[in-house]
Design an enzyme around this catalytic site. Structure first.
Site, PDB file in Angstrom:
ATOM      1  N   ASP A   1       0.816  -1.208   0.000  1.00 55.62           N
ATOM      2  CA  ASP A   1       0.000   0.000   0.000  1.00 55.62           C
ATOM      3  C   ASP A   1       0.855   1.265   0.000  1.00 55.62           C
ATOM      4  OD1 ASP A   1      -2.036  -1.820   0.283  1.00 55.62           O
ATOM      5  OD2 ASP A   1      -2.755  -1.063   2.211  1.00 55.62           O
TER       6      ASP A   1
ATOM      7  N   HIS B   1       3.892  -2.035   3.176  1.00 54.01           N
ATOM      8  CA  HIS B   1       3.851  -0.668   2.658  1.00 54.01           C
ATOM      9  C   HIS B   1       5.177  -0.307   2.001  1.00 54.01           C
ATOM     10  CE1 HIS B   1       0.842  -0.987   5.852  1.00 54.01           C
ATOM     11  NE2 HIS B   1       0.169  -0.048   5.216  1.00 54.01           N
TER      12      HIS B   1
END
Length: 235
Positions: A45, A189
């Site tokens: 993400d 991430h």
């Protein structure tokens, strides 16, 4: 005054916590674990990031891993070369709103704008429609499911906290091993510039991936995109 405060708290919960909990636990439209076979979906993400996404892609290539990236629309437009590289190397691209804004702070029209802008920016680069969506922080409001009706919404089975300042590569690798299971969807991430994240956390995440992907147990799994994970296989 007490009743006013209670009413305000109830209204806030009805917009934030309640729809989030309901969507995550009850909605058949929100996908998490895949079928019970030796496949895992790694998802990333908040990118693309000009420093860390290329390093991450190098690692994924080294271990023959296909992953899914939930990108921020405005970042995708700033770094179209990274979006093209993600696509070229066989990974999957979904959206994570046009800006990294929680849906708890978006009214329906603003949320719709976030989705449309993000999808259009990515599609303009890839030439393909966007079909996957993950709300930032996994937050839903009462309109998220309806506004995102055209997308498949993907959550996770594990989110091991790779964004934290005190996280080490060894600890994160241990958490990844603990999350490793048939049909798992693991969220990491590749950018550290969002609220609450440590700026250089993705460097630690990338180091942990080397430890995780190089061990003997991980070698027994196939690391695939979420669309591949959820695809029914013929007997």
């Amino acid at each position: 005054m007490k009743k006013i405060v209670q009413s305000a708290l109830l209204l806030a919960a009805a917009w934030t916590i309640i729809p989030t909990a309901a969507a995550r636990t009850c909605s058949t439209r929100v996908k998490k674990r895949g079928p019970d076979r030796k496949q895992i979906a790694l998802t990333f993400d908040d990118g693309p990031d000009p420093v860390y996404t290329p390093l991450l892609l190098d690692v994924l290539h080294q271990y023959n891993v296909k992953a899914t990236f939930f990108v921020v629309g405005e970042k995708a437009e700033r770094h179209p070369d990274l979006i093209r590289r993600i696509q070229l190397e066989g990974h999957e691209i979904g959206i994570h709103n046009d800006q990294h804004i929680s849906n708890w702070f978006l009214f329906p029209s603003a949320m719709n704008q976030q989705l449309v802008l993000a999808a259009n920016r990515v599609s303009a680069i890839t030439g393909q429609d966007v079909i996957l969506y993950r709300p930032p922080w996994g937050h839903f409001n009462p309109f998220t499911l309806s506004k995102a009706a055209q997308f498949e919404i993907v959550m996770w089975t594990a989110i091991p906290g790779d964004w934290k300042k005190k996280m080490t590569a060894v600890t994160l690798a241990e958490r990844l091993r603990a999350a490793r299971s048939n049909g798992a969807v693991i969220t990491l991430h590749d950018s550290g510039d969002t609220f609450g994240a440590y700026k250089t956390a993705p460097r630690v995440m990338i180091e942990s991936l080397h430890l995780f992907l190089s061990d003997e147990v991980s070698a027994q799994y196939e690391f695939v995109t979420v669309s591949t994970l959820y695809t029914k296989q013929r007997a």
